[in-house]
Scaffold this motif. Structure first.
Motif, PDB file in Angstrom:
ATOM      1  N   PHE A  47      21.587  38.546  47.834  1.00 16.00           N
ATOM      2  CA  PHE A  47      22.230  37.010  48.282  1.00 16.00           C
ATOM      3  C   PHE A  47      23.845  37.022  47.971  1.00 16.00           C
ATOM      4  CE2 PHE A  47      20.986  37.587  43.567  1.00 16.00           C
ATOM      5  CZ  PHE A  47      22.392  37.403  43.041  1.00 16.00           C
ATOM      6  N   ASN A  48      24.357  38.363  47.604  1.00 16.49           N
ATOM      7  CA  ASN A  48      25.956  38.358  47.723  1.00 16.49           C
ATOM      8  C   ASN A  48      26.567  39.516  48.571  1.00 16.49           C
ATOM      9  OD1 ASN A  48      28.500  37.688  46.766  1.00 16.49           O
ATOM     10  ND2 ASN A  48      28.195  38.785  44.806  1.00 16.49           N
ATOM     11  N   SER A  85      33.595  35.765  52.321  1.00 17.75           N
ATOM     12  CA  SER A  85      32.581  35.962  51.462  1.00 17.75           C
ATOM     13  C   SER A  85      31.524  35.230  51.734  1.00 17.75           C
ATOM     14  CB  SER A  85      33.018  35.310  49.913  1.00 17.75           C
ATOM     15  OG  SER A  85      31.780  35.276  48.946  1.00 17.75           O
ATOM     16  N   VAL A  86      30.164  35.649  51.739  1.00 20.50           N
ATOM     17  CA  VAL A  86      28.836  35.047  52.050  1.00 20.50           C
ATOM     18  C   VAL A  86      28.825  33.631  51.306  1.00 20.50           C
ATOM     19  CG1 VAL A  86      26.390  35.007  51.753  1.00 20.50           C
ATOM     20  CG2 VAL A  86      27.762  36.923  52.559  1.00 20.50           C
ATOM     21  N   LYS A  87      29.405  33.421  49.978  1.00 19.65           N
ATOM     22  CA  LYS A  87      29.298  32.314  49.227  1.00 19.65           C
ATOM     23  C   LYS A  87      30.256  31.262  50.205  1.00 19.65           C
ATOM     24  CE  LYS A  87      28.829  34.268  44.745  1.00 19.65           C
ATOM     25  NZ  LYS A  87      29.464  34.382  43.438  1.00 19.65           N
ATOM     26  N   ASP A  88      31.315  31.718  50.489  1.00 18.61           N
ATOM     27  CA  ASP A  88      32.281  30.613  51.463  1.00 18.61           C
ATOM     28  C   ASP A  88      31.445  30.309  52.705  1.00 18.61           C
ATOM     29  OD1 ASP A  88      34.270  30.823  49.619  1.00 18.61           O
ATOM     30  OD2 ASP A  88      35.328  32.351  50.708  1.00 18.61           O
ATOM     31  N   ARG A 121      28.138  29.792  52.987  1.00 23.23           N
ATOM     32  CA  ARG A 121      27.158  28.772  52.510  1.00 23.23           C
ATOM     33  C   ARG A 121      27.839  27.310  51.810  1.00 23.23           C
ATOM     34  NH1 ARG A 121      24.157  33.323  49.403  1.00 23.23           N
ATOM     35  NH2 ARG A 121      23.221  34.665  51.070  1.00 23.23           N
ATOM     36  N   ARG A 122      29.032  27.522  51.582  1.00 20.51           N
ATOM     37  CA  ARG A 122      29.414  26.645  50.488  1.00 20.51           C
ATOM     38  C   ARG A 122      29.473  25.052  51.541  1.00 20.51           C
ATOM     39  NH1 ARG A 122      34.582  28.308  48.890  1.00 20.51           N
ATOM     40  NH2 ARG A 122      33.436  29.216  47.021  1.00 20.51           N
ATOM     41  N   ARG A 149      28.950  23.093  56.727  1.00 18.83           N
ATOM     42  CA  ARG A 149      29.707  24.122  55.982  1.00 18.83           C
ATOM     43  C   ARG A 149      30.582  24.570  56.923  1.00 18.83           C
ATOM     44  NH1 ARG A 149      24.561  23.152  54.049  1.00 18.83           N
ATOM     45  NH2 ARG A 149      23.726  24.352  52.297  1.00 18.83           N
TER      46      ARG A 149
END
Length: 151
Positions: free
Chosen positions: A77-78, A89-92, A94-95, A103
């Motif tokens: 997931f990361n 980043s994948v987190k960005d 999805r944010r 998003r």
């Protein structure tokens, strides 16, 4: 669907020995002329959460696939995504922005805004120049729940 919409199909192989991060992206052509393969995602390490997925984009002038970027997975997931030289980043990706359902992320001189449609199957994407103006014909609908295909 609006005239400016582009419909993309994400097609995975039926081969159970191939990682799910290996798939192709096709553009559905208007008037039933079939599909045009635009992107290929390849992840050679089947069953491993880590590794690198490479994606290529078809150059429509030369009709050859060229490397567009890669995804370096740290876990299932990361990850870190490279669009050419731009790193996101994948987190960005999805944010959620501004408390809504959309998003946003930036790559190169473009900003991408995306959200799931009410039907839960389609994704709506808007593309902006860095100056904040929307580019012409940039609303795009992606089908995100495509059954496994024959690639």
């Amino acid at each position: 669907m609006a005239d400016s919409d582009v419909v993309l199909r994400f097609v995975s192989t039926k081969d159970s020995n191939v990682d799910t991060r290996t798939f192709c992206v096709f553009q559905a052509l208007e008037n039933g002329y079939g599909d045009l393969e635009l992107y290929r995602f390849s992840h050679p390490l089947t069953g491993h959460t880590m590794g690198t997925t490479t994606f290529t984009r078809k150059n429509l002038d030369t009709i050859k696939f060229e490397t567009a970027g890669h995804i370096e997975w740290f876990s299932s997931f990361n990850a870190m995504v490279w669009f050419g030289v731009d790193e996101v980043s994948v987190k960005d990706l999805r944010r959620i922005k501004n408390g809504g359902q959309s998003r946003r992320f930036k790559a190169s001189s473009m900003e991408y805004k995306w959200r799931l449609q009410e039907n839960g199957n389609d994704m709506y994407v808007s593309i902006f120049f860095a100056q904040g103006r929307m580019t012409p014909n940039t609303s795009t609908t992606f089908s995100v729940s495509t059954p496994r295909g024959d690639t």
